[in-house]
Design a protein around this motif. Sequence first.
Motif, PDB file in Angstrom:
ATOM      1  N   UNK A 203      41.298  34.143  32.988  1.00 47.90           N
ATOM      2  CA  UNK A 203      42.111  35.265  33.485  1.00 47.90           C
ATOM      3  C   UNK A 203      41.438  36.618  33.357  1.00 47.90           C
ATOM      4  N   UNK A 204      40.444  36.737  32.471  1.00 47.58           N
ATOM      5  CA  UNK A 204      39.801  38.044  32.294  1.00 47.58           C
ATOM      6  C   UNK A 204      38.775  38.362  33.379  1.00 47.58           C
ATOM      7  N   UNK A 205      38.419  37.339  34.206  1.00 49.59           N
ATOM      8  CA  UNK A 205      37.430  37.550  35.266  1.00 49.59           C
ATOM      9  C   UNK A 205      38.137  37.703  36.602  1.00 49.59           C
ATOM     10  N   UNK A 206      37.718  38.729  37.346  1.00 50.75           N
ATOM     11  CA  UNK A 206      38.333  38.992  38.641  1.00 50.75           C
ATOM     12  C   UNK A 206      37.253  39.411  39.631  1.00 50.75           C
ATOM     13  N   UNK A 207      37.309  38.855  40.830  1.00 57.72           N
ATOM     14  CA  UNK A 207      36.420  39.302  41.909  1.00 57.72           C
ATOM     15  C   UNK A 207      37.300  39.797  43.042  1.00 57.72           C
ATOM     16  N   UNK A 208      37.057  41.018  43.469  1.00 59.42           N
ATOM     17  CA  UNK A 208      37.937  41.668  44.447  1.00 59.42           C
ATOM     18  C   UNK A 208      37.104  42.452  45.452  1.00 59.42           C
ATOM     19  N   UNK A 209      37.762  42.909  46.502  1.00 52.23           N
ATOM     20  CA  UNK A 209      37.111  43.776  47.491  1.00 52.23           C
ATOM     21  C   UNK A 209      37.128  45.228  47.044  1.00 52.23           C
ATOM     22  N   UNK A 263      32.872  42.429  40.843  1.00 58.11           N
ATOM     23  CA  UNK A 263      33.232  41.479  39.793  1.00 58.11           C
ATOM     24  C   UNK A 263      33.557  42.263  38.531  1.00 58.11           C
ATOM     25  N   UNK A 264      34.688  41.927  37.917  1.00 62.43           N
ATOM     26  CA  UNK A 264      35.122  42.606  36.700  1.00 62.43           C
ATOM     27  C   UNK A 264      35.438  41.580  35.616  1.00 62.43           C
ATOM     28  N   UNK A 268      36.257  45.674  33.311  1.00 63.18           N
ATOM     29  CA  UNK A 268      34.982  46.396  33.368  1.00 63.18           C
ATOM     30  C   UNK A 268      34.096  45.779  34.443  1.00 63.18           C
ATOM     31  N   UNK A 269      33.496  46.601  35.322  1.00 61.72           N
ATOM     32  CA  UNK A 269      32.637  46.054  36.383  1.00 61.72           C
ATOM     33  C   UNK A 269      31.363  45.448  35.816  1.00 61.72           C
ATOM     34  N   UNK A 270      31.030  44.243  36.277  1.00 59.22           N
ATOM     35  CA  UNK A 270      29.810  43.567  35.818  1.00 59.22           C
ATOM     36  C   UNK A 270      28.936  43.119  36.983  1.00 59.22           C
ATOM     37  N   UNK A 271      29.418  43.261  38.216  1.00 62.44           N
ATOM     38  CA  UNK A 271      28.618  42.850  39.364  1.00 62.44           C
ATOM     39  C   UNK A 271      29.135  43.480  40.635  1.00 62.44           C
ATOM     40  N   UNK A 272      28.239  43.707  41.586  1.00 61.12           N
ATOM     41  CA  UNK A 272      28.625  44.229  42.895  1.00 61.12           C
ATOM     42  C   UNK A 272      27.825  43.519  43.980  1.00 61.12           C
TER      43      UNK A 272
END
Length: 379
Positions: A203-209, A263-264, A268-272
């Motif tokens: 649940x702590x990982x999220x990938x969004x636009x 990616x968060x 916190x952002x960790x990837x784009x």
Amino acid sequence: MGEFEIKPVETRREVEQFILFPWKIYARDPYWVPPLISERKIFFDPNRNPFFKHAEVQLFLALRGKEVVGTISAHINYNHNDFHGEKAGFFGFFECVEDFGVAQALLDTACRWVAERGMEVIRGPMNFSTNEECGLLVEGFDSRPVVMMTYNPRYYVDFIERAGFVKAMDLYAYIIQAEDLKNNAENLPEKVFKAAEAALSRPQIRIRNLNMRDFDREVERGWKVYNSAWSKNWGFVPLTREEFRHMAYGLKTFLDPELVFVAEIDGEPVGISVTLPDVNIPLHRMNGRLFPLGWLKFLWYRRKIDTARFFMMGVVEQYRNLGIDAVFYLETAKALLRKGYTRCEMSWILENNYMMNRIIQRLGGRVYKVYRIYEKALA
């Protein structure tokens, strides 16, 4: 072909001559894409381009009488030298009539200018750094470049090498059909997708636009990831906050938020991942001008954009084993197909980035253009 002189650019009129000279070189070239003149004026304005705050830049014209026959920039990026611990200068915006004497004089002038300021090596073409357009096209002259990629006549390769420059690094541009990207992304090694599925089940990982309504803060998040994720790449130069904002707002008009992923982890952002519509397709028709009809042409030909450029994809190092990159590839492929794109250029990729090259080849990409960074030791 007659006497000529190399003159430093000093006046507004000479800056305009510098900007407009490529129209002479590429007048009959079907593949050259004219830059927007208004954007070039901002780019070369020390008061509007934050690059100038940590760099010395000098533009030069080659003149035969009153006729411009060549251009070059010489510059020192002090942020690059601080980051890499070296004394390097750079040249860029090299354009020249088909006369080696003019080319050699321009290149020698750039070498002399950076050497006089204590530099030990010169590299290029850099317009002005790896964060912008860079590299000389050495293979793949049979098609138009995509957005933010360079283009040049074949004879530039011979001129630069005859002037004593040698290869420092090659940059690869891959082309891939959108359908192949999706199919091959789905067939990546099972362990990659298991890692991705495991990560996304947390649940702590999220990938969004990209959220365009929160663009200011999105830019800030992207800046932090960018300077971390790419820090070990050859030639990388961290962007200042102001530079990153300048680049992001320059692209904002052309961004499609459905092609940008963040990616968060725990917010916190960790990837784009950023894929750009190939706006070179409408720009090719505008002849560098927005007015009076440029915007109408842009809006008309924008509908014909069928190609995108996979512009950047990075994950902060400690999170690279979670499969986030696989999710970026797959979600990008789905979005491209959904929006009607048929092709995607993945560029540019360093020749020594073996892992990324293998992944793109496995996704179905083939190298169709090669760009080269040259260098020369200075006495």
